[in-house]
Design an enzyme around this catalytic site. Structure first.
Site, PDB file in Angstrom:
ATOM      1  N   GLU A  82      -9.157   1.495   5.763  1.00  0.00           N
ATOM      2  CA  GLU A  82      -9.668   1.460   4.281  1.00  0.00           C
ATOM      3  C   GLU A  82      -9.530  -0.520   4.244  1.00  0.00           C
ATOM      4  OE1 GLU A  82      -8.849   2.989  -0.480  1.00  0.00           O
ATOM      5  OE2 GLU A  82      -7.702   2.892   1.199  1.00  0.00           O
ATOM      6  N   HIS A  83      -8.329  -0.639   4.395  1.00  0.00           N
ATOM      7  CA  HIS A  83      -8.290  -1.707   4.540  1.00  0.00           C
ATOM      8  C   HIS A  83      -8.145  -2.335   5.280  1.00  0.00           C
ATOM      9  CE1 HIS A  83      -7.428   0.066   0.373  1.00  0.00           C
ATOM     10  NE2 HIS A  83      -7.697  -1.618  -0.210  1.00  0.00           N
ATOM     11  N   HIS A 100     -52.577  19.464   5.468  1.00  0.00           N
ATOM     12  CA  HIS A 100     -52.571  18.602   5.594  1.00  0.00           C
ATOM     13  C   HIS A 100     -53.667  17.658   5.999  1.00  0.00           C
ATOM     14  CE1 HIS A 100     -48.410  19.350   4.672  1.00  0.00           C
ATOM     15  NE2 HIS A 100     -48.010  18.246   5.376  1.00  0.00           N
ATOM     16  N   GLN A 132       0.982  -0.703  -0.145  1.00  0.00           N
ATOM     17  CA  GLN A 132       0.232  -0.055  -0.621  1.00  0.00           C
ATOM     18  C   GLN A 132       1.002   1.161   0.000  1.00  0.00           C
ATOM     19  OE1 GLN A 132      -2.683  -1.466  -0.720  1.00  0.00           O
ATOM     20  NE2 GLN A 132      -3.278  -0.250  -0.243  1.00  0.00           N
ATOM     21  N   ASP A 192      -7.354  -5.988  -4.302  1.00  0.00           N
ATOM     22  CA  ASP A 192      -7.306  -4.314  -5.844  1.00  0.00           C
ATOM     23  C   ASP A 192      -7.630  -5.082  -6.616  1.00  0.00           C
ATOM     24  OD1 ASP A 192      -6.439  -2.617  -3.578  1.00  0.00           O
ATOM     25  OD2 ASP A 192      -4.348  -3.370  -3.953  1.00  0.00           O
ATOM     26  N   HIS A 242       1.699   3.352  -3.099  1.00  0.00           N
ATOM     27  CA  HIS A 242       0.688   3.746  -4.049  1.00  0.00           C
ATOM     28  C   HIS A 242       1.024   5.802  -4.640  1.00  0.00           C
ATOM     29  CE1 HIS A 242      -2.934   1.637  -5.195  1.00  0.00           C
ATOM     30  NE2 HIS A 242      -2.543   0.806  -4.241  1.00  0.00           N
TER      31      HIS A 242
END
Length: 480
Positions: free
Chosen positions: A335-336, A428, A265, A369, A268
């Site tokens: 996230e992961h 109403h 990761q 992924d 990235h």
């Protein structure tokens, strides 16, 4: 290289206090918002001309048009490495298998005899997908965005990806090939905030892009800021921040696996976060020893991996036990999230906050992924505590269809009127009364003669006591 945070010994704090102890990348979308605002409005007013100008300014390419010719998609697929094509096709097949199972069915509930509420699921009409093309090329993101939209039944799908100087102003050919495999024929060589603006406002002319109802897909801070700018005008998936991985591991974990996953990761982006949460100092030491040789054997070392692992967003967090580790990863909301512990499935089952959970030593994030079948467009920055990853449901709207007969409305009319008056919205109630014009006064639920539909009688009455008021002195006439 990677820092340590020692949370052993003392009781862990609760909520925000615990989150504040954990590492996180700085990602200031609000500051970027002011910079993308003029870009978005320029696209609004000048359309394609603005897009062409920004392509030259930001991407260094001179374009005659931003719409990618269909011929370029066909050629990209024809020239694609057969091994890459086979991998993309398998990724698409698995993603379709998972996402097709997420389709929702229309469901009707009979609330009362003659009264039903149906929930039907309607796909959004048009979606703009974004595939980033900065530091890396991400055909996998094309798959992860397009497949759930298509499986949801979205009729119009368009994609934007930055123009590449190396490829004559077209998006990367692997992106184009992925589009061809997926049947996405409407593709634009537009990147950044201007791509989001193009989808939000639409552009005119022969090369124009129709406005989209929704924009999804990961991107940099400028893409995230543009999504925030247009929220309300269009639907979005999430304001994606830097990618992140958390690994909850004990002494049973293989340090070589853990180190490899943290590095995977970190490659990235220099802002990518890699966090190991463990109750084993021995594992922590072994992972640190593994990092150096594994990093030396890969790419993107100085520009991505080392800054990511040495940044304040990455750390090894020491805890007293797996119970405490669970509290930490729930507070972090990765996230992961990988679970590499004894009885990993049982531990994973107790996790509440994560974009996606990867169980055991043979389910690395890299699998997710590309080829697990799961979706890799996931919430970042702790947003997993309230948001989900991209799915078929992201592109569907639940619509309630209310269908009542005269008798079913009559049965509950007095409650509707009562609640309307309680909220000081008499019109109403009048909208219900108008349907039973000519009815004689009825004292149900307001005192006077006992209401046979109230408490102690048949279900559905009021029983408020006291004298009848002007709003309750009515009843519905019988059906003719």
């Amino acid at each position: 290289m990677i820092s340590r945070i020692d949370l052993r010994g003392d009781a862990l704090p609760e909520g925000a206090a615990l989150r504040d102890l954990l590492p996180r990348a700085e990602f200031d979308v609000e500051a970027a918002l002011e910079k993308v605002r003029p870009i978005c409005e320029d696209v609004h007013h000048r359309g394609t001309a603005a897009l062409i100008e920004y392509a030259e300014r930001f991407d260094g390419v001179t374009l005659d048009r931003v719409r990618v010719p269909e011929k370029a998609l066909v050629e990209a697929l024809e020239q694609l490495d057969p091994a890459v094509r086979a991998a993309l096709e398998e990724s698409i097949r698995r993603a379709r298998t998972v996402h097709r199972a997420q389709r929702r069915e229309t469901h009707t509930v009979q609330v009362v005899p003659g009264g039903t509420v149906t929930e039907k699921w309607v796909p959004v009409g048009r979606v703009g997908l974004y595939a980033p093309g900065g530091r890396s090329v991400y055909p996998s993101s094309v798959i992860m965005n397009a497949v759930p939209a298509q499986e949801a039944g979205v009729e119009s799908v368009a994609l934007a990806s930055p123009p590449q100087k190396e490829f004559g102003g077209l998006p990367h050919p692997t992106i184009l090939a992925a589009c061809a495999l997926l049947g996405v024929e409407e593709v634009y060589a537009v990147g950044g905030a201007q791509a989001v603006a193009m989808f939000a406002y639409g552009t005119s002319g022969p090369d124009g892009c129709a406005p989209a109802n929704m924009v999804t897909g990961p991107g940099n801070v400028w893409v995230a800021a543009a999504k925030r700018y247009f929220t309300g005008r269009i639907g979005i998936d999430t304001e994606a921040g830097p990618t992140e991985i958390a690994v909850l591991a004990d002494a049973t974990a293989d340090p070589a696996h853990v180190a490899a996953d943290l590095i995977s990761q970190a490659e990235h982006d220099p802002l990518a976060a890699a966090v190991l949460v463990t109750d084993s100092p021995g594992l922590a030491d072994a992972v640190e020893r593994e990092l150096e040789p594994q990093i030396a054997a890969t790419k993107h070392i100085e520009d991505r991996i080392v800054p990511a692992l040495s940044g304040k967003q990455s750390a090894i967090v020491l805890v007293d036990g797996i119970e405490e580790g669970l509290r930490v990863v729930d507070a972090y909301g990765a996230e992961h999230l990988e679970i590499q512990t004894a009885d990993a499935a049982a531990v994973a089952d107790r996790v509440r906050n994560a974009g996606a959970i990867f169980v055991g030593p043979w389910s690395p994030v890299s699998l997710g992924d590309y080829c697990a079948g799961s979706n890799h467009v996931l919430p970042t920055g702790g947003c997993a505590c309230h948001s989900s990853g991209l799915s078929v449901q992201s592109f569907l709207r639940g619509v309630h269809v209310v269908d009542y007969t005269r008798e079913a409305l009559a049965d509950v009319a007095h409650h509707v009127v009562t609640l309307a008056e309680a909220e000081d919205l008499p019109a109403h109630g009048a909208a219900v009364k108008a349907r039973f014009a000519g009815g004689e006064p009825d004292k149900r639920g307001a005192g006077g003669e006992p209401d046979k539909r109230g408490a102690g009688g048949e279900p559905g009455g009021g029983g408020a006591g006291g004298e009848p008021d002007e709003h309750s002195d009515w009843k519905v006439p019988p059906s003719k």
